[in-house]
Design a protein around this motif. Sequence first.
Motif, PDB file in Angstrom:
ATOM      1  N   GLN A   6      -5.530   4.301  -6.629  1.00  0.00           N
ATOM      2  CA  GLN A   6      -5.343   4.108  -5.192  1.00  0.00           C
ATOM      3  C   GLN A   6      -6.114   2.944  -4.570  1.00  0.00           C
ATOM      4  O   GLN A   6      -5.855   2.567  -3.449  1.00  0.00           O
ATOM      5  N   GLY A   7      -7.082   2.399  -5.265  1.00  0.00           N
ATOM      6  CA  GLY A   7      -7.947   1.380  -4.654  1.00  0.00           C
ATOM      7  C   GLY A   7      -7.261   0.039  -4.479  1.00  0.00           C
ATOM      8  O   GLY A   7      -6.192  -0.216  -5.035  1.00  0.00           O
TER       9      GLY A   7
ATOM     10  N   LEU B 145       1.066   2.516   7.775  1.00  0.00           N
ATOM     11  CA  LEU B 145       2.153   1.566   7.996  1.00  0.00           C
ATOM     12  C   LEU B 145       2.757   1.762   9.395  1.00  0.00           C
ATOM     13  O   LEU B 145       2.936   0.791  10.144  1.00  0.00           O
ATOM     14  N   ALA B 146       3.051   3.024   9.731  1.00  0.00           N
ATOM     15  CA  ALA B 146       3.668   3.303  11.034  1.00  0.00           C
ATOM     16  C   ALA B 146       2.769   2.784  12.158  1.00  0.00           C
ATOM     17  O   ALA B 146       3.233   2.091  13.081  1.00  0.00           O
TER      18      ALA B 146
ATOM     19  N   GLU C 153      -0.123   9.794   0.177  1.00  0.00           N
ATOM     20  CA  GLU C 153       1.071   8.985   0.465  1.00  0.00           C
ATOM     21  C   GLU C 153       1.453   9.069   1.951  1.00  0.00           C
ATOM     22  O   GLU C 153       1.796   8.058   2.573  1.00  0.00           O
ATOM     23  N   LEU C 154       1.382  10.265   2.526  1.00  0.00           N
ATOM     24  CA  LEU C 154       1.676  10.387   3.960  1.00  0.00           C
ATOM     25  C   LEU C 154       0.635   9.603   4.768  1.00  0.00           C
ATOM     26  O   LEU C 154       0.961   8.958   5.771  1.00  0.00           O
TER      27      LEU C 154
ATOM     28  N   ILE D  34       0.858  -1.197   0.000  1.00  0.00           N
ATOM     29  CA  ILE D  34       0.000   0.000   0.000  1.00  0.00           C
ATOM     30  C   ILE D  34       0.890   1.243   0.000  1.00  0.00           C
ATOM     31  O   ILE D  34       0.694   2.203  -0.733  1.00  0.00           O
ATOM     32  N   CYS D  35       1.905   1.160   0.853  1.00  0.00           N
ATOM     33  CA  CYS D  35       2.842   2.268   0.999  1.00  0.00           C
ATOM     34  C   CYS D  35       3.622   2.528  -0.295  1.00  0.00           C
ATOM     35  O   CYS D  35       3.892   3.661  -0.658  1.00  0.00           O
ATOM     36  N   LEU D  36       3.979   1.432  -0.951  1.00  0.00           N
ATOM     37  CA  LEU D  36       4.726   1.542  -2.205  1.00  0.00           C
ATOM     38  C   LEU D  36       3.887   2.243  -3.261  1.00  0.00           C
ATOM     39  O   LEU D  36       4.305   3.241  -3.853  1.00  0.00           O
TER      40      LEU D  36
END
Length: 477
Positions: free
Chosen positions: A210-211, A265-266, A258-259, A186-188
């Motif tokens: 984005q989906g 993720l974080a 993206e953030l 997802i992050c990539l």
Amino acid sequence: NDTKISPYITLDKTSFAYTSARNRWPVIVTGAIDDVHRAIIDCKEEDKCKEGKTIVEGLAAIKYELQHDRQLIPLVDDGQSDIGGYNKELDSLGLVKWSNVPWLYAECYLYRRISTLFAPSRYWANYDVFARQKNATFRSSRPAVLELAAKYKGLVTQLEGDEAGTKDAQELEEAERILFMEMLEICLWGNATDLSLLTSLKYEDIQKLQGSKARKEAEQNILVNDLPAAYQVLKAAQKTKEKQARQVDIVLDNAGFELFVDLILAGYLLAAGLATQVVLHPKSIPWFVSDVLPGDFGALLNALASPQDFFSSPADQGSQSETRPELLSEAEVSDLSFLFQHWSGFHQEGQLTIRPNRFWTHAGSYWRLPDTAPGLLDDFKKSELVIFKGDLNYRKLTGDAMWDATTPFTTAIGPLGLRSGIRVLALRTCKADVVVGLPPGEDDKLRATEGGGGDTGARKWAWSGKWAVVQFSDGKV
Ligand code: F6P
Ligand code: MG
């Protein structure tokens, strides 16, 4: 400490540098001029308008110099210590024009030069000339944000449930491994929508990118995928240093969606116990249009704190033509509020921190990190994993040099590679020429695909963000 391999330059017709310098940069500067114009119309104080007009003149001068292929001139001293480095490097390049200059240097110089126009101003010193665009794109990411928010809430709730011991250990570990891969993917792909490249895309196109369906389809476009190795590193640390601090660093790329996915993720790493601390590294000046500034972090949390205000407003606030989006449902508001609570909780506890450093907006590659930012180097040595997001970070890791595509990643990142003591993970969708670590023959195969560049000498397949690489270097000493 730079690599001896030649860098990509704007003179090279086969490089994306050529198109970037001639077509994209003038458009980006024009966007900045429009933005300040709009801000001047809204401004109340006369002095502020006056300063704004001077900034517009400065931006127009840059645009003129770009379009008329003038020489790059030394940057004026705006009081920051990096100016000396920029000018020294310019000096060493000799008399260079926009059409014949190393790509990486020139692109960094462009954003640094823009920043010198704002820095001396009383009213505009902290103005982010790209904030309007970043905000509008984040608003338009609403469908994907809502999809992920629901998923995240479910996941964290499940993780908390699992702590109570509802699943056996093996089942849990397998679920965790799969989730880790998914979170990082997802992050990539969250990076595929950066604003500097996709200026021509419509909001609906961005949403399509984005989906979750798009992500599944894109999995086959990850050319090298070292995620299993990265997972092993965090898992091993969790086992051997269970009660100790375990840090993961994320060298951020773009703001907005993206953030948002970086925070997903974080939050996941912290909630799953794969890290006890996540440190985010933003830029300090408006950078490559969409890069994260510390203020973008606050703005994102504010948007989540008042989601109805943020996501039910038109994406482009200034435009008259846009219709107001539907109100969020109660469940959607609750999912977004959950995210806000969770992330601000981590932030307040000091588990999720943001650490700017001017090094990230220097012109040089990350081969220079050990010499120019020894403090960062020491931090990274203490980190379990340093994740570099996006295309520009990859260009800087590899010196934006013309490596053969089969060069090992550990070689191409020089001092951050073999025996560096740093575990590097690059999550990169390809939007520029440089690419390393591919199996023999892969580059040729991709060049032979439609639009891949063929025998033109250009590695066109690597320019559009369609393909990605996830590369790991364990830096063992
Ligand atoms: O290739 C276009 C480009 O603007 C590059 O100049 C730059 O490396 C990149 O896109 C920015 O992308 P990202 O936000 O992924 O670093
Ligand atoms: Mg970027």
